[in-house]
Design a protein around this motif. Sequence first.
Motif, mmCIF file in Angstrom:
data_model
loop_
_atom_site.group_PDB
_atom_site.id
_atom_site.type_symbol
_atom_site.label_atom_id
_atom_site.label_comp_id
_atom_site.label_asym_id
_atom_site.label_seq_id
_atom_site.Cartn_x
_atom_site.Cartn_y
_atom_site.Cartn_z
ATOM 1 N N SER A 167 0.455 8.998 -5.814
ATOM 2 C CA SER A 167 1.082 7.781 -5.368
ATOM 3 C C SER A 167 0.882 7.214 -4.069
ATOM 4 O O SER A 167 0.764 6.093 -4.014
ATOM 5 C CB SER A 167 2.768 8.208 -5.306
ATOM 6 N N ASP A 240 10.761 -5.831 4.014
ATOM 7 C CA ASP A 240 10.886 -4.198 4.151
ATOM 8 C C ASP A 240 12.490 -4.336 4.647
ATOM 9 O O ASP A 240 13.109 -3.172 4.552
ATOM 10 C CB ASP A 240 10.120 -4.132 5.216
ATOM 11 N N PRO A 244 15.966 -3.796 -1.112
ATOM 12 C CA PRO A 244 16.145 -2.317 -1.219
ATOM 13 C C PRO A 244 14.745 -2.018 -2.361
ATOM 14 O O PRO A 244 14.524 -2.811 -3.369
ATOM 15 C CB PRO A 244 17.360 -2.034 -2.070
ATOM 16 N N MET A 245 13.959 -0.861 -1.981
ATOM 17 C CA MET A 245 12.877 -0.663 -2.437
ATOM 18 C C MET A 245 12.806 1.000 -2.620
ATOM 19 O O MET A 245 13.572 1.713 -1.942
ATOM 20 C CB MET A 245 11.457 -1.223 -1.839
ATOM 21 N N SER A 246 12.183 1.239 -3.713
ATOM 22 C CA SER A 246 11.772 2.979 -3.729
ATOM 23 C C SER A 246 10.600 3.140 -2.857
ATOM 24 O O SER A 246 10.135 2.448 -2.098
ATOM 25 C CB SER A 246 11.209 2.978 -5.256
ATOM 26 N N ASP A 247 10.798 4.561 -2.722
ATOM 27 C CA ASP A 247 9.639 5.029 -1.694
ATOM 28 C C ASP A 247 8.253 4.449 -1.827
ATOM 29 O O ASP A 247 7.395 4.270 -1.085
ATOM 30 C CB ASP A 247 9.752 6.636 -1.573
ATOM 31 N N ARG A 248 7.903 4.454 -3.321
ATOM 32 C CA ARG A 248 6.330 4.082 -3.625
ATOM 33 C C ARG A 248 6.230 2.505 -2.936
ATOM 34 O O ARG A 248 5.502 2.384 -2.606
ATOM 35 C CB ARG A 248 6.188 4.453 -5.288
ATOM 36 N N THR A 249 7.286 1.704 -3.531
ATOM 37 C CA THR A 249 7.201 0.448 -3.186
ATOM 38 C C THR A 249 7.191 0.225 -1.756
ATOM 39 O O THR A 249 6.328 -0.721 -1.101
ATOM 40 C CB THR A 249 8.127 -0.580 -3.809
ATOM 41 N N ASN A 250 7.775 0.779 -0.842
ATOM 42 C CA ASN A 250 8.061 0.806 0.360
ATOM 43 C C ASN A 250 6.787 1.243 0.989
ATOM 44 O O ASN A 250 6.435 0.431 2.384
ATOM 45 C CB ASN A 250 9.344 1.702 1.212
ATOM 46 N N GLU A 314 2.077 10.415 3.784
ATOM 47 C CA GLU A 314 2.433 8.660 4.244
ATOM 48 C C GLU A 314 1.536 8.427 5.652
ATOM 49 O O GLU A 314 1.270 7.201 5.803
ATOM 50 C CB GLU A 314 3.731 8.573 3.871
ATOM 51 N N PRO A 392 5.886 8.221 -12.664
ATOM 52 C CA PRO A 392 6.279 8.280 -11.277
ATOM 53 C C PRO A 392 5.638 9.785 -10.973
ATOM 54 O O PRO A 392 5.650 10.538 -11.756
ATOM 55 C CB PRO A 392 7.655 8.098 -11.245
ATOM 56 N N GLU A 414 0.373 9.607 -13.478
ATOM 57 C CA GLU A 414 0.386 9.395 -12.044
ATOM 58 C C GLU A 414 -1.030 9.199 -11.549
ATOM 59 O O GLU A 414 -1.852 10.000 -11.803
ATOM 60 C CB GLU A 414 1.191 10.230 -11.274
#
Length: 664
Positions: A167, A240, A244-250, A314, A392, A414
């Motif tokens: 990811s 941002d 609200p976003m998932s960790d992947r989208t963020n 990250e 995911p 994935e």
Amino acid sequence: MNRRVSMFWIVSLIAWWVAIAIGSHWPRLDMAGAVGLDNDVLPLGVDKWVHTSCYTGLAWLALTCGLWRRRGRWWWLLTIETLVLYALIDETLQYFCPGRSVGYGDAGASTFGIILGSYLWAIGQWLTHHDGSFVAHTRTISVLTLLSRCFGLVRDWAMAWVFGFGSVLDAFFIAFTIPNLFRRLFGEGALAAAFVPQYSRLLNKHPSTAMGFATRVLVQLTKWLVGITIAGLIVLLAIDALVPMSDRTNLIVNLTMLTLWYAPLVCVAAILGAILQVHGRFGPPAAAPVILNVFIIVSCMIVGYALPASVSMEWRIRGVCIAIVLAGVVQAAWQWLLRPRPAPFAEPPHHAMVDDAMTRLMQQWGPTVAGLAVFQVNVLMDSMIAWFFSAPPNAPAGATMNLLGWHPVYPMLEGAVSVLNTTARLYEFPTGVFGIAVATAIFPQLSAAAEDTDRFSNLLREGLRLTLLIGLPASIGLILVRMPLATAIYYRGGKLTADDAARVAWVLTGYAPAVWAYSMNHVLTRTFYAQHNTLTPMRVAVAMVALNIVLNCTLIWPLGAAGLAWATAICAMLQCVILLRLVKRYVPTPIDRDVVISWGRSAIVTLAMSAAVWAVVQSYDLSTLSRLGVVSVLLGATVAGSIVVVAAAMLLRMPEMRMLLRRG
């Protein structure tokens, strides 16, 4: 070489040399990786390849700067001897650094790098002296693009080696698509395609006016891009903070904020490169991507080895994004120093002619932007489809997705975005080395011959013949070596596994059959641009994108990520057929008797090459070989295929091969 350019290379040499000196004497710096990496993931060890790469660059820079040039005709030999002596002294002095040791294998790798860098410099000198034909420029671009693509493969391997197909790397590739979109629309794609004909026309009539036109384009482009970049950052910050976003989208949003700064820099560099191409200087623009690749490779080494294990993936990928922005600064600065300058006491530019050229530029740029925007949105859509329909992180086997109340099994694993992008780099290797090289070199000459039907037609036919001679063997060759190629690059290294190599090979099977079509489409599209017709390629592109999206959503279910590749290949081949029919309005007979004969001979050459490559690949069981053994099989198949292609073309007396090999 003017004083500014010379000073640029001198500063680069000093900076490179200082970086090598610091890195080689930094206490306790070794290859014990912080993220589970080790020194043995490459044959002979990662450290040997680092030494070779560093000293290759050092030798090339030293010879380019003319170190010891004033010492006589053998100054280049004195330069090489100086560098070899320094490499030995540098390795010996590591005895006095805490945690370091003297390894004369490293000194040998450094010496090999010096020799390799000297050969690359000599090849560059040879390429700069030619007859000025588009075939000669094609050779220059091909060699430099080959170097760039080699660095690109190392870059993709380094990123997969550090981050794995997951990811994090998926988020990076999606984020990096945004500056690539800018580059295609405002840089080397749409704007350059509209800029080159106008600049060429003015340069023939009034050179100082052409310079004024180029200056205005650069100023306006910088204003637009800085404004768009700032606006994009504001939008991303708002998303941002509020959505609200998932960790992947963020992670995608955060990485896009960093890579977006690369967009205006690479676009300015691309327009400067287009100016240099019109003046017959194809080398610097073709070599500019090497800078980006080197920065990414070095940043991967730093985030993979120098950072402590507590640093997350990250944050490591953010370091790579910062390196990309720094590469953009260097690319733009380098080509700015190389730009042509008006002659002393030249006439001032005619502002009315500049205004007229700007109007023509905008009229042509609009449809071109629309066509390329559709294509680039399609590329982004491919990545988004691969991201949305892939499982995911840490999802169990057989996990299902919620698709409007329907719960099918995820069609892709994935890391599908990473696999798709890295595999695309493999098929883009021959496309960029030769297909885009032909199109780039032929474009200024097509623009200059737009009103001469016979010369224009002959140039197009030569481009079609040259493209298929290399593109067709490349298509079949990639299919035959897909497993050795994927295994050699994406297996037994860091976080890479045998399954990763198999996934890459499977996707490559979809992309590879259309290498010839990707290359030919570049030539045909520029043929329309040379006639100031940007609407026709745009309409064809819109139709192909619509078909591609339909095929994407259909083929991913039975084929997985390879379905996206097959959709791209099918659309490319169909687009080639359509453009060949439509180009008849400018070239009544694009496929004449000579082209048909040449294509038939290219098919015979491809059959002979296929037999040779298949014989080499089928002689070994890759699962029983070491990494070095797999690399040897790959090199053996490549060398055998290349020799057969050249020999068969010469036996068939193909004029295209003689055109490629001759200097005059």
